[in-house]
Design an enzyme around this catalytic site. Structure first.
Site, PDB file in Angstrom:
ATOM      1  CG  ASN A   7      41.003 -33.006 -14.461  1.00  0.00           C
ATOM      2  OD1 ASN A   7      40.659 -32.995 -15.641  1.00  0.00           O
ATOM      3  ND2 ASN A   7      41.777 -32.073 -13.929  1.00  0.00           N
ATOM      4  NE  ARG A  91      39.303 -28.925 -15.320  1.00  0.00           N
ATOM      5  CZ  ARG A  91      40.383 -28.730 -16.046  1.00  0.00           C
ATOM      6  NH1 ARG A  91      41.235 -29.707 -16.242  1.00  0.00           N
ATOM      7  NH2 ARG A  91      40.620 -27.561 -16.565  1.00  0.00           N
ATOM      8  CG  HIS A 180      42.101 -21.320 -14.664  1.00  0.00           C
ATOM      9  ND1 HIS A 180      42.948 -20.408 -15.228  1.00  0.00           N
ATOM     10  CD2 HIS A 180      42.669 -22.533 -14.841  1.00  0.00           C
ATOM     11  CE1 HIS A 180      43.997 -21.050 -15.756  1.00  0.00           C
ATOM     12  NE2 HIS A 180      43.836 -22.339 -15.531  1.00  0.00           N
ATOM     13  NE  ARG A 241      47.738 -22.581 -22.403  1.00  0.00           N
ATOM     14  CZ  ARG A 241      46.859 -22.896 -21.458  1.00  0.00           C
ATOM     15  NH1 ARG A 241      45.706 -22.265 -21.391  1.00  0.00           N
ATOM     16  NH2 ARG A 241      47.127 -23.818 -20.562  1.00  0.00           N
ATOM     17  CD  GLU A 384      41.551 -26.062 -10.464  1.00  0.00           C
ATOM     18  OE1 GLU A 384      42.741 -26.370 -10.277  1.00  0.00           O
ATOM     19  OE2 GLU A 384      41.108 -25.708 -11.567  1.00  0.00           O
TER      20      GLU A 384
END
Ligand code: ADP
Length: 397
Positions: A7, A91, A180, A241, A384
């Site tokens: 990743n 990823r 996601h 955010r 993940e």
């Protein structure tokens, strides 16, 4: 089969070597401050983590080289040679509309990923650098790209279209993509296993609540709606955010404070969310402590977050015509019983009954609803890396 999962970010790179069949993680770690002063962390299974500072890592190539050297190291390595790495799973954040599934990386695939760069300018170029660095060091090892957006490509047009002039979709690919996806796919598959039912028969609401948060409506194993949008700024308020806001606010604040769009987006991405609202922190542990000490803004930030999650749960039950289970995952979802309870409170009308004792749990798979609850509430730690390794192994075989 050993799969190396990579990743890659712009100045960091997370890695894990694992066997998707046995789910054994042989080693994992992190390269940080690539191009700056190189920090390297390596944790072989069953041993203490090794941390090194000032490792020469001018580019991602040296970072990957450090990972491979550590994996085959005579003292702390976990494999005899690089030949024992059967495939590499990368990823990749954005696959646009081109990729609805993971793919074996070819030159054509690389070109198609590069075409998605404008959709994720901070992430995709870094992911591509990670792939190229691995290809340079392991030219004969199969590589697979696993996209954050792919799982959501099953959304119907009514869910993914924005009510903007159609030409912005046709010419500029402006639409909801969602993110996601790897996490939502993993936890919904686990939910089906926990409920002992085929995923095709289940309506699931997957709440990935972490530093970045998104919710997905997953009907019969397919994503039919999700809260993030064209970018990961949309949907729920997050650590820093803002989530969904009235676009008119941008014009008002930009005019008033003479901000350009980059300054405005910096506020929306980095200074908003629960941190902006609480004036305390983006971390839910800090919010909880501050709220317990009577900090009203911290309490409000927590409430606002849980309220928005609850609204999406209601919306997605409506979108799917019901729900069999609500899943909580990621940092907040897996660890924060207070937020989980706040989200479920008041959902009794739709058959959600959280069990306070069962909810007093952290970081492991558990049914946290009462046995009489029509809609099950599940805590499922996301994984993940495992999902990426499973996809990679299947394609590399
Ligand atoms: P990311 O989106 O960066 O992958 P994570 O899923 O790892 O984020 O979630 C990180 C967040 O999880 C932290 O910022 C914190 O708010 C929250 N978190 C972690 N542990 C706890 C805990 N014990 N209680 C409440 N919140 C927690």
């Amino acid at each position: 089969m050993n799969i190396l999962v990579i990743n890659a970010g712009s100045s960091s790179l997370k890695y894990q070597l694992l066997n998707p069949e046995t789910q054994q993680v042989l080693a994992k770690g992190l390269c940080e401050r690539i191009g700056i002063d190189g920090k390297f962390t390596y944790k072989p299974e069953g041993k203490e983590a090794i941390k090194e500072a000032d490792v020469a890592m001018p580019t991602h190539n040296e970072a990957i080289k450090a990972v491979l050297d550590a994996l085959v190291d005579s003292k702390n390595g976990v494999i005899g040679s690089m030949k024992e790495i059967d495939a590499v799973g990368h990823r990749v954040v954005h696959g646009g509309e081109k990729f609805a599934k993971s793919v074996l990386i070819t030159n054509e695939v690389m070109a198609a990923i590069e075409e998605c760069n404008p959709l994720a300018p901070l992430h995709n170029p870094a992911n591509i650098i990670g792939i190229k660095a691995c290809q340079a060091l392991m030219p004969s090892t199969p590589m697979v790209a696993v996209f954050d957006t792919a799982f959501h490509q099953t959304m119907p047009a009514a869910a993914y279209m924005y009510a903007l002039p159609y030409e912005y979709y046709e010419n500029d690919k402006v639409r909801r993509y969602g993110f996601h996806g790897t996490s939502h796919k993993y936890v919904t598959q686990r939910a089906a296993a926990m409920l002992g039912k085929p995923i095709e028969e289940l309506k699931l609401i997957s709440c990935h609540l972490g530093n970045g948060s998104s919710i997905a409506a997953v009907d019969g194993g397919k994503s039919v709606d999700t809260s993030m949008g064209f970018t990961p700024l949309a949907g729920l308020p997050m650590g820093t955010r803002c989530g969904d806001i009235d676009a008119g606010i941008l014009q008002y604040l930009m005019n008033k404070y003479s901000m350009d769009i980059n300054q405005m987006l910096n506020v929306l991405n980095k200074k908003s969310g629960v941190e902006g609202l609480s004036c305390v922190s983006s971390d839910f542990r800090d919010l909880e402590n501050a709220a317990a000490e009577g900090n009203e803004k911290a309490g409000l930030a927590q409430k606002k977050f849980a309220y928005e999650v609850k609204k999406f749960v209601g919306a997605y039950a409506a979108a799917m015509g019901g729900a069999d289970a609500i899943i909580f995952t990621a940092g907040v979802g897996e660890n924060d019983k207070v937020v989980r309870a706040m989200v479920c409170e008041g959902l009794e009308y739709m058959g959600v009954e959280l069990d306070a004792t069962s909810n007093d749990v952290r970081g492991k798979e558990a049914v946290i609803s009462a046995s009489s609850s029509k809609v099950k509430v599940l805590l499922i730690p996301t994984n993940e890396e495992l999902m990426i390794a499973i996809d990679t192994a299947a394609l590399a075989k």
